[in-house]
Design a protein around this motif. Sequence first.
Motif, PDB file in Angstrom:
ATOM      1  N   ARG A   1      -1.241  17.932 -10.407  1.00 16.41           N
ATOM      2  CA  ARG A   1      -0.460  19.136 -10.081  1.00 16.41           C
ATOM      3  C   ARG A   1       0.725  19.275 -11.042  1.00 16.41           C
ATOM      4  O   ARG A   1       1.049  18.343 -11.783  1.00 16.41           O
ATOM      5  CB  ARG A   1       0.035  19.040  -8.634  1.00 16.41           C
ATOM      6  N   GLU A   2       1.368  20.428 -10.979  1.00 15.45           N
ATOM      7  CA  GLU A   2       2.486  20.703 -11.898  1.00 15.45           C
ATOM      8  C   GLU A   2       3.654  19.742 -11.691  1.00 15.45           C
ATOM      9  O   GLU A   2       4.385  19.425 -12.611  1.00 15.45           O
ATOM     10  CB  GLU A   2       2.968  22.148 -11.718  1.00 15.45           C
ATOM     11  N   ASP A   3       3.820  19.270 -10.429  1.00 16.42           N
ATOM     12  CA  ASP A   3       4.961  18.369 -10.167  1.00 16.42           C
ATOM     13  C   ASP A   3       4.663  16.909 -10.538  1.00 16.42           C
ATOM     14  O   ASP A   3       5.433  16.003 -10.237  1.00 16.42           O
ATOM     15  CB  ASP A   3       5.376  18.454  -8.685  1.00 16.42           C
ATOM     16  N   GLY A   4       3.481  16.675 -11.187  1.00 16.77           N
ATOM     17  CA  GLY A   4       3.167  15.321 -11.646  1.00 16.77           C
ATOM     18  C   GLY A   4       2.396  14.484 -10.635  1.00 16.77           C
ATOM     19  O   GLY A   4       1.981  13.364 -10.942  1.00 16.77           O
ATOM     20  N   THR A   5       2.214  15.008  -9.422  1.00 16.02           N
ATOM     21  CA  THR A   5       1.437  14.267  -8.425  1.00 16.02           C
ATOM     22  C   THR A   5      -0.038  14.686  -8.504  1.00 16.02           C
ATOM     23  O   THR A   5      -0.369  15.693  -9.116  1.00 16.02           O
ATOM     24  CB  THR A   5       1.960  14.525  -6.998  1.00 16.02           C
ATOM     25  N   HIS A   6      -0.890  13.898  -7.850  1.00 20.91           N
ATOM     26  CA  HIS A   6      -2.325  14.194  -7.850  1.00 20.91           C
ATOM     27  C   HIS A   6      -2.782  14.652  -6.471  1.00 20.91           C
ATOM     28  O   HIS A   6      -2.159  14.330  -5.460  1.00 20.91           O
ATOM     29  CB  HIS A   6      -3.128  12.941  -8.228  1.00 20.91           C
ATOM     30  N   GLU A   7      -3.890  15.390  -6.462  1.00 22.79           N
ATOM     31  CA  GLU A   7      -4.508  15.750  -5.180  1.00 22.79           C
ATOM     32  C   GLU A   7      -6.026  15.784  -5.326  1.00 22.79           C
ATOM     33  O   GLU A   7      -6.560  15.961  -6.432  1.00 22.79           O
ATOM     34  CB  GLU A   7      -3.998  17.104  -4.684  1.00 22.79           C
ATOM     35  N   LEU A   8      -6.715  15.601  -4.201  1.00 26.12           N
ATOM     36  CA  LEU A   8      -8.171  15.752  -4.166  1.00 26.12           C
ATOM     37  C   LEU A   8      -8.494  17.222  -3.955  1.00 26.12           C
ATOM     38  O   LEU A   8      -8.005  17.840  -3.015  1.00 26.12           O
ATOM     39  CB  LEU A   8      -8.766  14.916  -3.023  1.00 26.12           C
ATOM     40  N   GLN A   9      -9.316  17.753  -4.859  1.00 28.73           N
ATOM     41  CA  GLN A   9      -9.670  19.174  -4.754  1.00 28.73           C
ATOM     42  C   GLN A   9     -11.187  19.295  -4.617  1.00 28.73           C
ATOM     43  O   GLN A   9     -11.939  18.710  -5.392  1.00 28.73           O
ATOM     44  CB  GLN A   9      -9.191  19.897  -6.016  1.00 28.73           C
ATOM     45  N   SER A  10     -11.607  20.073  -3.634  1.00 25.73           N
ATOM     46  CA  SER A  10     -13.036  20.229  -3.377  1.00 25.73           C
ATOM     47  C   SER A  10     -13.713  20.950  -4.541  1.00 25.73           C
ATOM     48  O   SER A  10     -13.239  21.973  -5.005  1.00 25.73           O
ATOM     49  CB  SER A  10     -13.217  21.026  -2.080  1.00 25.73           C
TER      50      SER A  10
ATOM     51  N   LEU B   1       0.848  -1.199   0.000  1.00 24.94           N
ATOM     52  CA  LEU B   1       0.000   0.000   0.000  1.00 24.94           C
ATOM     53  C   LEU B   1       0.882   1.247   0.000  1.00 24.94           C
ATOM     54  O   LEU B   1       1.709   1.425   0.895  1.00 24.94           O
ATOM     55  CB  LEU B   1      -0.882   0.025   1.253  1.00 24.94           C
ATOM     56  N   GLN B   2       0.721   2.090  -1.015  1.00 23.66           N
ATOM     57  CA  GLN B   2       1.485   3.337  -1.084  1.00 23.66           C
ATOM     58  C   GLN B   2       0.506   4.506  -0.963  1.00 23.66           C
ATOM     59  O   GLN B   2      -0.407   4.628  -1.795  1.00 23.66           O
ATOM     60  CB  GLN B   2       2.223   3.449  -2.428  1.00 23.66           C
ATOM     61  N   LEU B   3       0.688   5.359   0.041  1.00 27.51           N
ATOM     62  CA  LEU B   3      -0.167   6.540   0.183  1.00 27.51           C
ATOM     63  C   LEU B   3       0.298   7.600  -0.809  1.00 27.51           C
ATOM     64  O   LEU B   3       1.446   8.032  -0.766  1.00 27.51           O
ATOM     65  CB  LEU B   3      -0.074   7.092   1.617  1.00 27.51           C
ATOM     66  N   ILE B   4      -0.615   8.000  -1.735  1.00 29.40           N
ATOM     67  CA  ILE B   4      -0.185   8.975  -2.749  1.00 29.40           C
ATOM     68  C   ILE B   4      -0.891  10.327  -2.603  1.00 29.40           C
ATOM     69  O   ILE B   4      -0.492  11.297  -3.227  1.00 29.40           O
ATOM     70  CB  ILE B   4      -0.364   8.437  -4.176  1.00 29.40           C
ATOM     71  N   ALA B   5      -1.970  10.363  -1.803  1.00 28.29           N
ATOM     72  CA  ALA B   5      -2.650  11.652  -1.577  1.00 28.29           C
ATOM     73  C   ALA B   5      -3.455  11.566  -0.291  1.00 28.29           C
ATOM     74  O   ALA B   5      -3.921  10.489   0.082  1.00 28.29           O
ATOM     75  CB  ALA B   5      -3.564  11.992  -2.753  1.00 28.29           C
ATOM     76  N   GLU B   6      -3.576  12.693   0.392  1.00 27.39           N
ATOM     77  CA  GLU B   6      -4.468  12.735   1.561  1.00 27.39           C
ATOM     78  C   GLU B   6      -5.135  14.097   1.626  1.00 27.39           C
ATOM     79  O   GLU B   6      -4.601  15.097   1.161  1.00 27.39           O
ATOM     80  CB  GLU B   6      -3.701  12.431   2.849  1.00 27.39           C
TER      81      GLU B   6
END
Length: 346
Positions: A109-118, A71-76
């Motif tokens: 995001r610009e750095d290639g990672t993802h995030e949850l946005q409301s 399990l790899q945490l990639i966003a919180e």
Amino acid sequence: MHFVRLLDDQTFEFISTYPLDTFEYGCSVLSCSFSDDNNVYYCVGTAYVLPEENEPTKGRILVFVVEDGKLQLIAEKETKGAVYSLNAFNGKLLAAINQKIQLYKWVLREDGTHELQSECGHHGHILALYVQTRGDFIVVGDLMKSISLLIYKHEEGAIEERARDYNANWMSAVEILDDDIYLGAENNFNLFSVRKNSEGATDEERSRLEVVGEYHLGEFVNRFRHGSLVMRLPDSDVGQIPTVIFGTINGVIGVIASLPHEQYVFLEKLQTNLRKVIKGVGGLNHEQWRSFNNEKKTVDARNFLDGDLIESFLDLNRTKMDEISTAMSVSVEELCKRVEELTRLH
């Protein structure tokens, strides 16, 4: 301490473990994908259950990916309350957080990672505990305020309430049976169904979910799931009947089938005649027992049938079968055939 664990689907051994924070409880879990991203993620909703708080004021949504069995945490995403329910919704993530329904989109995001946005949300619940979705419709089971129907409007990026059941029901589970009918279970061990009134003449009528079915199950249901416990052959009559499985806190598993009208009418007549022939254990009245009953009212069951009672026809002696056959003007063979069809649903 609580954990998120990945289990082997054959041996049920733990493959990977992710520890949650101190006082942090896992409340909901979901496997889903997002728009423009083919990866499959595990989303976990949590709550910080602190001894001095009556209701959690903080929680998290954790997004994991599984790589090499780990399990790899990639966003919180931090939340202002317990994440009681998570649903995949139009390529986004729909969360029930305390009294709010919140929709998140998956943003690169610009750095290639993802995030949850409301993106948007809807207030107006006591505690939104259970959520089911179908298309753009969202059905919410509230702690005290029964069932409400919300709609997601794409153009405006908003969630609005379309209708609600104004009865006070303390919900324990909800499910969507079809576009217009929704099923609920509540903490007095009853089941009920409500209907969306799209054809109502006034706004007031359209904003009210009409109660169309009521039934005392005698079990505390905590989960509905669409599906079947048996192999369903699509070309058989039985294969066309939709079923929902329910699970209860006593470990009972049951099936609720949505019967065609003609079959329902026939079996209701059979049930009425069976009540006259079969005496309840301890002299209990079957009709009374199945009456919808809570602190505010007791009403006769309607639009629900007791499959167990109907199937007990097959266990009757020939004399009692003949008695029911005469009362219904239907042959014993035909009755047996119709009841056996019902038994094939589970």
